[in-house]
Design a protein around this motif. Structure first.
Motif, PDB file in Angstrom:
ATOM      1  N   PHE A 232       0.832  -1.205   0.000  1.00  0.00           N
ATOM      2  CA  PHE A 232       0.000   0.000   0.000  1.00  0.00           C
ATOM      3  C   PHE A 232       0.863   1.250   0.000  1.00  0.00           C
ATOM      4  O   PHE A 232       0.628   2.189  -0.768  1.00  0.00           O
ATOM      5  CB  PHE A 232      -0.926  -0.022   1.220  1.00  0.00           C
ATOM      6  N   VAL A 233       1.894   1.271   0.873  1.00  0.00           N
ATOM      7  CA  VAL A 233       2.723   2.477   0.960  1.00  0.00           C
ATOM      8  C   VAL A 233       3.654   2.586  -0.247  1.00  0.00           C
ATOM      9  O   VAL A 233       4.074   3.688  -0.620  1.00  0.00           O
ATOM     10  CB  VAL A 233       3.533   2.498   2.278  1.00  0.00           C
ATOM     11  N   GLY A 234       3.980   1.446  -0.854  1.00  0.00           N
ATOM     12  CA  GLY A 234       4.829   1.485  -2.044  1.00  0.00           C
ATOM     13  C   GLY A 234       4.116   2.084  -3.235  1.00  0.00           C
ATOM     14  O   GLY A 234       4.737   2.691  -4.109  1.00  0.00           O
ATOM     15  N   GLY A 235       2.811   1.912  -3.287  1.00  0.00           N
ATOM     16  CA  GLY A 235       2.013   2.477  -4.372  1.00  0.00           C
ATOM     17  C   GLY A 235       2.425   1.947  -5.728  1.00  0.00           C
ATOM     18  O   GLY A 235       2.924   0.827  -5.866  1.00  0.00           O
ATOM     19  N   GLU A 236       2.256   2.764  -6.748  1.00  0.00           N
ATOM     20  CA  GLU A 236       2.557   2.346  -8.117  1.00  0.00           C
ATOM     21  C   GLU A 236       4.044   2.437  -8.441  1.00  0.00           C
ATOM     22  O   GLU A 236       4.468   2.017  -9.514  1.00  0.00           O
ATOM     23  CB  GLU A 236       1.753   3.189  -9.099  1.00  0.00           C
ATOM     24  N   LYS A 237       4.811   2.960  -7.501  1.00  0.00           N
ATOM     25  CA  LYS A 237       6.255   3.018  -7.702  1.00  0.00           C
ATOM     26  C   LYS A 237       6.859   1.626  -7.641  1.00  0.00           C
ATOM     27  O   LYS A 237       7.873   1.345  -8.271  1.00  0.00           O
ATOM     28  CB  LYS A 237       6.863   3.907  -6.623  1.00  0.00           C
ATOM     29  N   TYR A 238       6.218   0.740  -6.882  1.00  0.00           N
ATOM     30  CA  TYR A 238       6.672  -0.645  -6.739  1.00  0.00           C
ATOM     31  C   TYR A 238       5.624  -1.569  -7.356  1.00  0.00           C
ATOM     32  O   TYR A 238       4.425  -1.395  -7.132  1.00  0.00           O
ATOM     33  CB  TYR A 238       6.866  -0.995  -5.263  1.00  0.00           C
ATOM     34  N   PHE A 239       6.107  -2.554  -8.106  1.00  0.00           N
ATOM     35  CA  PHE A 239       5.187  -3.499  -8.740  1.00  0.00           C
ATOM     36  C   PHE A 239       5.713  -4.913  -8.588  1.00  0.00           C
ATOM     37  O   PHE A 239       6.876  -5.201  -8.906  1.00  0.00           O
ATOM     38  CB  PHE A 239       5.025  -3.180 -10.225  1.00  0.00           C
ATOM     39  N   LYS A 240       4.853  -5.783  -8.076  1.00  0.00           N
ATOM     40  CA  LYS A 240       5.191  -7.198  -7.901  1.00  0.00           C
ATOM     41  C   LYS A 240       4.283  -8.002  -8.823  1.00  0.00           C
ATOM     42  O   LYS A 240       3.062  -8.025  -8.623  1.00  0.00           O
ATOM     43  CB  LYS A 240       4.993  -7.590  -6.431  1.00  0.00           C
ATOM     44  N   ARG A 241       4.880  -8.655  -9.829  1.00  0.00           N
ATOM     45  CA  ARG A 241       4.055  -9.402 -10.777  1.00  0.00           C
ATOM     46  C   ARG A 241       3.834 -10.814 -10.268  1.00  0.00           C
ATOM     47  O   ARG A 241       4.752 -11.617 -10.187  1.00  0.00           O
ATOM     48  CB  ARG A 241       4.719  -9.458 -12.151  1.00  0.00           C
ATOM     49  N   GLU A 242       2.585 -11.100  -9.941  1.00  0.00           N
ATOM     50  CA  GLU A 242       2.185 -12.432  -9.503  1.00  0.00           C
ATOM     51  C   GLU A 242       1.027 -12.886 -10.374  1.00  0.00           C
ATOM     52  O   GLU A 242       0.087 -12.142 -10.622  1.00  0.00           O
ATOM     53  CB  GLU A 242       1.762 -12.427  -8.036  1.00  0.00           C
ATOM     54  N   ARG A 243       1.108 -14.124 -10.824  1.00  0.00           N
ATOM     55  CA  ARG A 243       0.083 -14.705 -11.696  1.00  0.00           C
ATOM     56  C   ARG A 243      -0.140 -13.789 -12.889  1.00  0.00           C
ATOM     57  O   ARG A 243       0.770 -13.532 -13.658  1.00  0.00           O
ATOM     58  CB  ARG A 243      -1.209 -14.954 -10.914  1.00  0.00           C
ATOM     59  N   HIS A 244      -1.351 -13.273 -13.062  1.00  0.00           N
ATOM     60  CA  HIS A 244      -1.661 -12.491 -14.262  1.00  0.00           C
ATOM     61  C   HIS A 244      -1.848 -11.010 -13.944  1.00  0.00           C
ATOM     62  O   HIS A 244      -2.457 -10.280 -14.718  1.00  0.00           O
ATOM     63  CB  HIS A 244      -2.914 -13.041 -14.943  1.00  0.00           C
ATOM     64  N   VAL A 245      -1.341 -10.568 -12.796  1.00  0.00           N
ATOM     65  CA  VAL A 245      -1.450  -9.153 -12.438  1.00  0.00           C
ATOM     66  C   VAL A 245      -0.525  -8.345 -13.337  1.00  0.00           C
ATOM     67  O   VAL A 245       0.635  -8.708 -13.557  1.00  0.00           O
ATOM     68  CB  VAL A 245      -1.064  -8.942 -10.959  1.00  0.00           C
ATOM     69  N   GLU A 246      -1.041  -7.248 -13.887  1.00  0.00           N
ATOM     70  CA  GLU A 246      -0.267  -6.413 -14.780  1.00  0.00           C
ATOM     71  C   GLU A 246      -0.064  -5.028 -14.184  1.00  0.00           C
ATOM     72  O   GLU A 246      -0.819  -4.580 -13.324  1.00  0.00           O
ATOM     73  CB  GLU A 246      -0.974  -6.276 -16.144  1.00  0.00           C
ATOM     74  N   MET A 247       0.975  -4.342 -14.640  1.00  0.00           N
ATOM     75  CA  MET A 247       1.187  -2.947 -14.246  1.00  0.00           C
ATOM     76  C   MET A 247       0.015  -2.098 -14.735  1.00  0.00           C
ATOM     77  O   MET A 247      -0.426  -2.243 -15.881  1.00  0.00           O
ATOM     78  CB  MET A 247       2.474  -2.405 -14.875  1.00  0.00           C
ATOM     79  N   LYS A 248      -0.438  -1.209 -13.872  1.00  0.00           N
ATOM     80  CA  LYS A 248      -1.519  -0.313 -14.293  1.00  0.00           C
ATOM     81  C   LYS A 248      -0.959   0.885 -15.044  1.00  0.00           C
ATOM     82  O   LYS A 248      -1.475   1.274 -16.088  1.00  0.00           O
ATOM     83  CB  LYS A 248      -2.310   0.140 -13.070  1.00  0.00           C
TER      84      LYS A 248
END
Length: 802
Positions: A232-248
């Motif tokens: 939550f605090v990392g926000g969109e600056k941090y992205f962890k790709r798990e399964r089929h989650v994509e960058m917004k």
């Protein structure tokens, strides 16, 4: 499944009329709509059964237990004795924590760091307790713990949002990542970077952001709710790709991780092409708890994606290993500083420039400075520098503080005239110097200031393709086990002395080098091909050698051969002689005492006419080979003068099992009488004038019935007409392969009801390639066309039956 309804219908279908146990563990979500979405796959009958089973709800901590827990984490004691004011505040705080152990623990860790007496009151009265649930799913107590973190810990904690839930990690692993990102470059501290990182890590442990793993006390984990907080605090600056989650919004992403699969295809990373400001590309093995996996990464990721991510600071494709290539494209040397390799703990580092050394394109000064700024962490274990066009090596390469460096490779650095003083590296075991075309002398600068103590741990030393190397002032190599010198045509002088641990010596294409063997008590393998001279002090210098290959030696002292003829203690088992143009009978008589010899290989000896002659026959023939009686395998290749095997060969080669002869154009036939009775495999290749393979005459007219030959291979013998003058094959033959023998008339006169039939049926495989005729003149003769054919024992029986 592309939508929830389809998934629910499919699940319901598969569960129909089946018994099953559904366990929901570690569920914190109380959203009513989410629970409604879970239920449809379970039909009415299943749901009714579920409701008949009473559930068991874990109770929250009592107020008193919560108060004890808070005191333990805040004060390091079981109660608030001596702190009556804090006790009342603590009682109000635990009420707000609602009996949740994690919330109580983290608030306790927060209080421990506050020296101000009013800190507890500030925490109690914070507005964060009053955040409505719809604003955030984060427990308010966890929010408070993060809120009061110092800024330097906030960024370190947010970075851990890249870790999957339940991922186990150790302090060193996390600190290295922080180091690579520059989080530990505090200007106001004199601590070493590693110590500062350790301090940050311990602070997060004390505040319960990291917890000791229940599986392994050396590992740590983040509670799922803490992991949610980090994301939550990392926000969109941090992205962890798990399964089929994509960058917004990839343009906002700076740090990314992805959970590794067995096969990583480019489709998985399509969104990453838009993340042009990405600084972290980190694979994480979420199966780490059970086992390590092997991951295959698409070349498209390496060749297409990574070159576009020009802001990368942290790149990990394999744990502990990093390869940086195409470094000639770095135009500004200071750009190399951004890699911050000194803060990235690696096991294996490879630095590569282009193999093309174009004087107009390569900037020598820039490359020199780039390599200087790419100094790695001092715990590096293996380093390779390749195709570097700089003028010299930086001083860090020879720094003794690299106490873990065990392997070093310097390849194709054509502008460096001096080698670095890597003799100072205390644990260096494997050193390869290759393609250093400007180095003409190797001396004290290579060993270091203290000549006598250089290379204290070196076990393998290799020099290769050193076109201008002339002089070697070698130091002592007390631990050296392997020495390889290849393609150093101008090297003169002798080899280092006192190689007491040397086991393998390989010298190739060093035309001016004198190879002096001086008492190496452990030497097992000696291969010398193309040198000026070989000198041996005494027979004891070679007593331990088991494998010898001597090729193309300009001068080979008679002393050595004399010593071999007098020594019965030598243990040599494999002997290869190649390119001995003046080989004569005297040399071969020296081999008789070698009772351990099992394999003899003779190559490119043009004056050898006969193998295995007795002393009486020596007068009538140009060259004879008097072969020791214990050898198991005899190979003769490219001996253009060879005409025959001596008729006496069988009388003293009582252990010979294999003969392999190739490219001996004067060989016309093999007299069956000369073949030892122990022979099981015979291979003849590319003997252009071989007419009859086995010539049966003299005493041994029953060779076909007495021979033990099981395997026969003949290939590319253009004049061969018959395999045997008697028309019979060895009765124990199991495998025969014939290829490219266009004049071969027949295999055997008869394959039918005679003495051979009983053994011919043991033939397991017959392969015939490019043979024009297969015609016998007996009553049961058969023929096979020119196409490739396979003949087995069943076909043999059918022919005889018909």
């Amino acid at each position: 499944m592309n939508d929830l309804n389809s998934l629910q219908d499919k699940l319901k279908q598969n569960l129909s009329k089946k018994k099953f146990l559904l366990v929901l563990d570690d569920v914190w979500n109380e959203n009513y709509n989410a629970w409604l979405a879970l239920r449809p796959p379970f039909d009415a009958s299943v749901s009714s059964i579920m409701r008949t089973v009473p559930d068991y709800s874990l109770q929250c901590l009592s107020e008193e237990d919560s108060l004890h827990m808070l005191a333990h984490h805040a004060l390091g004691r079981d109660d608030f004795t001596g702190h009556p004011d804090l006790k009342e505040i603590g009682r109000e705080i635990v009420k707000k924590c609602a009996g949740l152990p994690l919330a109580t623990t983290t608030i306790g860790g927060l209080l421990r760091t506050k020296e101000n007496g009013d800190a507890g009151r500030d925490i109690l009265e914070s507005d964060i307790w009053n955040l409505p649930p719809e604003k955030s799913d984060i427990v308010p107590a966890l929010w408070l713990s993060y809120y009061y973190l110092p800024s330097h810990l906030k960024q370190c904690f947010a970075y851990c949002s890249l870790l999957p839930k339940d991922y186990e990690f150790n302090q060193e692993e996390i600190v290295l990542l922080w180091m690579a990102e520059g989080f530990l470059n505090a200007a106001n501290t004199k601590r070493k970077i590693e110590d500062l990182g350790g301090k940050y890590f311990k602070e997060l442990v004390s505040r319960s952001f990291f917890q000791v793993s229940s599986r392994d006390i050396s590992q740590f984990v983040m509670h799922d709710l803490i992991n949610d907080l980090a994301q939550f605090v990392g926000g969109e600056k941090y992205f962890k790709r798990e399964r089929h989650v994509e960058m917004k919004r990839p343009s906002l992403t700076r740090h990314s991780s992805y959970v590794m699969d067995d096969y990583e295809e480019i489709k998985k990373f399509e969104k990453f092409f838009e993340a042009k400001s990405l600084r972290t590309f980190l694979p994480v093995n979420n199966k780490k708890l059970q086992y390590e996996i092997t991951c295959y990464l698409s070349n498209n990721v390496l060749n297409d994606l990574l070159p576009r991510l020009k802001c990368l600071r942290v790149l990990s494709l394999k744990r502990g290993q990093l390869s940086i290539s195409e470094l000639q494209n770095v135009n500004e040397a200071q750009d190399a500083r951004e890699a911050k390799l000194i803060g990235l703990k690696l096991d294996d580092l490879e630095l590569k420039w282009s193999e093309v050394f174009n004087e107009d394109l390569r900037k020598k000064d820039v490359e020199t400075e780039v390599l200087k700024l790419l100094q790695p962490h001092q715990q590096l274990k293996a380093l390779a520098i390749m195709y570097y066009a700089g003028l010299a090596f930086p001083s860090w390469i020879e720094d003794p503080s690299f106490k873990s460096l065990q392997s070093l490779k310097l390849e194709s650095c054509p502008n460096c005239k001096l080698l670095p003083a890597v003799g100072k590296l205390p644990l260096l075991k494997d050193l390869c110097i290759k393609g250093m075309s400007s180095v003409s002398s190797v001396g004290c600068e290579f060993c270091g200031e203290n000549w006598s103590s250089g290379f204290p741990s070196l076990e393998k030393l290799q020099f290769e393709d050193m076109a201008e190397w002339r002089e070697w002032k070698a130091c002592k190599f007390d631990c050296l086990r392997e020495l390889l010198i290849v393609s150093c045509p101008k090297l003169i002088g002798t080899l280092p002395k006192h190689l007491t641990c040397l086991k393998t010596l390989v010298i190739r294409k060093c035309q001016d080098l004198v190879v002096s063997i001086s008492n190496p008590p452990m030497l097992c393998v000696m291969e010398i091909d193309g040198c000026k001279e070989v000198m041996v002090g005494s027979c004891m210098d070679l007593w331990s050698v088991k494998k010898i290959k001597l090729s193309n030696i300009s001068k080979f002292g008679c002393e050595m051969m004399m010593m071999m003829s007098e020594s019965k203690s030598m243990k040599v088992e494999d002997l290869c002689l190649n390119g001995w143009e003046k080989l004569d009978t005297f040399w071969w008589s020296c081999l008789v005492p070698l009772g351990s010899l099992r394999n003899l290989n003779v190559q490119h000896c043009p004056e050898v006419v006969s193998v295995g002659a007795t002393k009486e026959e020596e007068k009538a023939e140009l060259q004879q080979l008097d072969i020791p009686c214990n050898i198991d395998s005899l190979r003769i290749t490219d001996c253009e003068g060879l005409e025959k095997l001596s008729k006496t060969l069988h009388s003293y080669l009582t252990c010979l099992r294999e003969i392999n002869i190739a490219n001996c154009p004067k060989l016309v036939s093999l007299v069956a009488d000369s073949l030892p009775s122990t022979l099981k495999r015979l291979c003849i290749r590319e003997c252009d004038n071989l007419v009859c393979l086995l010539l049966e005459d003299g005493e041994n007219i029953n060779f076909s019935t007495t021979s033990l030959i099981e395997s026969l291979q003949i290939n590319n013998c253009k004049a061969l007409k018959s395999l045997s003058s008697s028309g019979k094959l060895p009765v124990r033959l199991k495998t025969m392969m014939i290829g490219a023998c266009p004049k071969l008339v027949f295999v055997a006169h008869e394959i039918g009801n005679n003495t051979c039939l009983e053994s011919i049926h043991t033939l397991k495989r017959l392969v015939i390639n490019r043979v024009q005729h297969f015609v016998g003149d007996g009553p049961n003769a058969f023929s096979i066309g020119s196409q490739n054919q396979q003949y087995d024992s069943n076909y043999s029986r059918r022919c005889s039956a018909d």
